[in-house]
Design an enzyme around this catalytic site. Structure first.
Site, PDB file in Angstrom:
ATOM      1  CG  HIS A 196     -22.417  30.144   2.952  1.00  5.06           C
ATOM      2  ND1 HIS A 196     -21.359  30.462   3.769  1.00  5.06           N
ATOM      3  CD2 HIS A 196     -22.483  31.116   2.013  1.00  5.06           C
ATOM      4  CE1 HIS A 196     -20.809  31.595   3.346  1.00  5.06           C
ATOM      5  NE2 HIS A 196     -21.472  32.016   2.280  1.00  5.06           N
ATOM      6  CD  GLU A 242     -20.367  31.787  -1.621  1.00  4.89           C
ATOM      7  OE1 GLU A 242     -20.662  32.960  -1.883  1.00  4.89           O
ATOM      8  OE2 GLU A 242     -20.620  31.256  -0.530  1.00  4.89           O
ATOM      9  N   GLY A 285     -21.824  38.685  -0.574  1.00  8.05           N
ATOM     10  CA  GLY A 285     -22.018  38.993   0.836  1.00  8.05           C
ATOM     11  C   GLY A 285     -21.947  40.503   1.057  1.00  8.05           C
ATOM     12  N   GLY A 286     -20.776  40.972   1.455  1.00  7.05           N
ATOM     13  CA  GLY A 286     -20.573  42.372   1.850  1.00  7.05           C
ATOM     14  C   GLY A 286     -21.164  43.402   0.898  1.00  7.05           C
ATOM     15  CD  GLU A 311     -20.025  32.861   6.183  1.00  2.28           C
ATOM     16  OE1 GLU A 311     -21.243  33.084   6.273  1.00  2.28           O
ATOM     17  OE2 GLU A 311     -19.247  33.617   5.561  1.00  2.28           O
ATOM     18  CG  ASN A 357     -25.411  34.938   2.356  1.00  3.15           C
ATOM     19  OD1 ASN A 357     -26.216  35.140   3.257  1.00  3.15           O
ATOM     20  ND2 ASN A 357     -24.450  34.026   2.448  1.00  3.15           N
ATOM     21  CD1 TRP A 358     -27.925  40.975   1.904  1.00  2.00           C
ATOM     22  CD2 TRP A 358     -29.941  41.454   2.777  1.00  2.00           C
ATOM     23  NE1 TRP A 358     -28.607  41.729   0.972  1.00  2.00           N
ATOM     24  CE2 TRP A 358     -29.851  42.042   1.482  1.00  2.00           C
ATOM     25  CE3 TRP A 358     -31.123  41.624   3.500  1.00  2.00           C
ATOM     26  CZ2 TRP A 358     -30.894  42.781   0.910  1.00  2.00           C
ATOM     27  CZ3 TRP A 358     -32.159  42.363   2.933  1.00  2.00           C
ATOM     28  CH2 TRP A 358     -32.042  42.937   1.661  1.00  2.00           C
ATOM     29  CE  LYS A 359     -21.629  35.837   3.805  1.00  2.00           C
ATOM     30  NZ  LYS A 359     -20.215  35.563   3.735  1.00  2.00           N
ATOM     31  CB  SER A 406     -13.876  39.437  -2.264  1.00  2.00           C
ATOM     32  OG  SER A 406     -13.558  39.103  -0.922  1.00  2.00           O
TER      33      SER A 406
HETATM   34  P1  13P Z   1     -18.339  38.286   0.486  1.00  2.00           P
HETATM   35  O1  13P Z   1     -18.965  38.805  -0.780  1.00  2.00           O
HETATM   36  O2  13P Z   1     -18.521  39.217   1.652  1.00  2.00           O
HETATM   37  O3  13P Z   1     -16.936  37.828   0.286  1.00  2.00           O
HETATM   38  O4  13P Z   1     -19.189  36.971   0.885  1.00  2.00           O
HETATM   39  C1  13P Z   1     -19.380  35.980  -0.052  1.00  2.00           C
HETATM   40  C2  13P Z   1     -20.354  35.001   0.467  1.00  2.00           C
HETATM   41  O5  13P Z   1     -20.062  34.269   1.392  1.00  2.00           O
HETATM   42  C3  13P Z   1     -21.682  34.964  -0.137  1.00  2.00           C
HETATM   43  O6  13P Z   1     -22.403  33.854   0.260  1.00  2.00           O
END
Ligand code: 13P
Length: 249
Positions: free
Chosen positions: A95, A167, A236-237, A97, A9-11, A215
């Site tokens: 998600h 998550e 994500g990251g 967010e 997920n590149w957000k 994470s």
């Molecule tokens: P991180 O891997 O950066 O914690 O993000 C997780 C995430 O929100 C994937 O959708």
């Protein structure tokens, strides 16, 4: 037998050329993995370039968000048919967010999920508790409500196309991963709840991939995936750099 799914997920991160370079790098370094699906969720504006970059590879591109209706006046939103023009029938819903910063309730998530599934999409339905909810001992109650209110109107035929993503909100982008044991406990609970959703959902729950997110890194993914009910990662990251994405794979 459930597939393993590694989803990035590149957000709202990366510029256009970075997204292209990342997609090309993942394609180039992609190992051949048995029963493993690789998905990426770039920014909507980067989708054409990323699709071009991964062309000819098994990497699948999905959308981070979509509006649950077509052909309507809805400024700033993207309709499913507009994603389908790019061959996309895969989306994230719920998600944290979106829930936290865009007011997406279980009802909204349910509507999105229902609409997409009825069009033949696969939906990654994200759930997870906040830190204060975990500390108050409410984790299972929160997960149960998110599952019930999000998915109970979905018939078994469509529920087959849902992938769950657990998550925990306190683990997203914080460097604090749930331990494999904590994640496994939540995943087993989620499978049980899906199984009890409606009549006929028991078999679907057994076959449903449940991804862990929060994470996830190359150095902790193995211990998570070793757990019985953890079928992949929504990352994500660590999915936003070629080396670490390939490290996850
Ligand atoms: P991180 O891997 O950066 O914690 O993000 C997780 C995430 O929100 C994937 O959708």
């Amino acid at each position: 037998m459930r597939p393993t799914i590694i989803a990035g997920n590149w957000k709202m991160n990366l510029g256009l050329s970075e997204a292209k370079t990342l997609a090309e790098g993942i394609k180039k370094g992609l190992p051949s993995l048995k029963d493993t699906l690789v998905w990426v969720f770039p920014s909507h504006l980067h989708i054409p370039a990323v699709i071009e970059a991964v062309k000819g590879s098994p990497i699948q591109v999905g959308v981070q968000n979509i509006y649950p209706s077509d052909l309507t006046a809805m400024t700033g939103e993207t309709a499913p048919h507009q994603a389908e023009d790019f061959g996309i029938k895969l989306g994230l819903v719920g998600h944290s967010e979106r829930r936290q910063y865009h007011g997406e309730t279980n009802k909204i998530c349910s509507d999105k999920t229902y609409f997409l599934l009825s069009r033949g999409w696969r939906v990654v339905y994200c759930i997870g508790e906040k830190l204060e909810e975990r500390e108050a001992g409410k984790t299972f109650e929160v997960l149960s409500t998110q599952i019930r209110e999000g998915l109970e109107t979905i018939d078994s035929n469509h529920l087959k196309n849902v992938i769950l993503a657990y998550e925990p909100v306190w683990a997203i982008g914080t460097g604090k991963t749930a331990t494999p044991e904590m994640a496994q406990e939540a995943h087993a609970f989620i499978r049980k709840e899906v199984s009890a959703l409606n009549s006929g959902t028991e078999e679907i729950a057994k076959a449903m991939p449940i991804l862990y997110g929060g994470s996830v890194k190359p150095d902790n993914i193995k211990s998570l995936l070793e757990k019985e009910d953890i079928d992949g990662g929504l990352v994500g990251g660590a999915s936003q750099k070629t080396e670490s994405f390939l490290g996850l794979l």
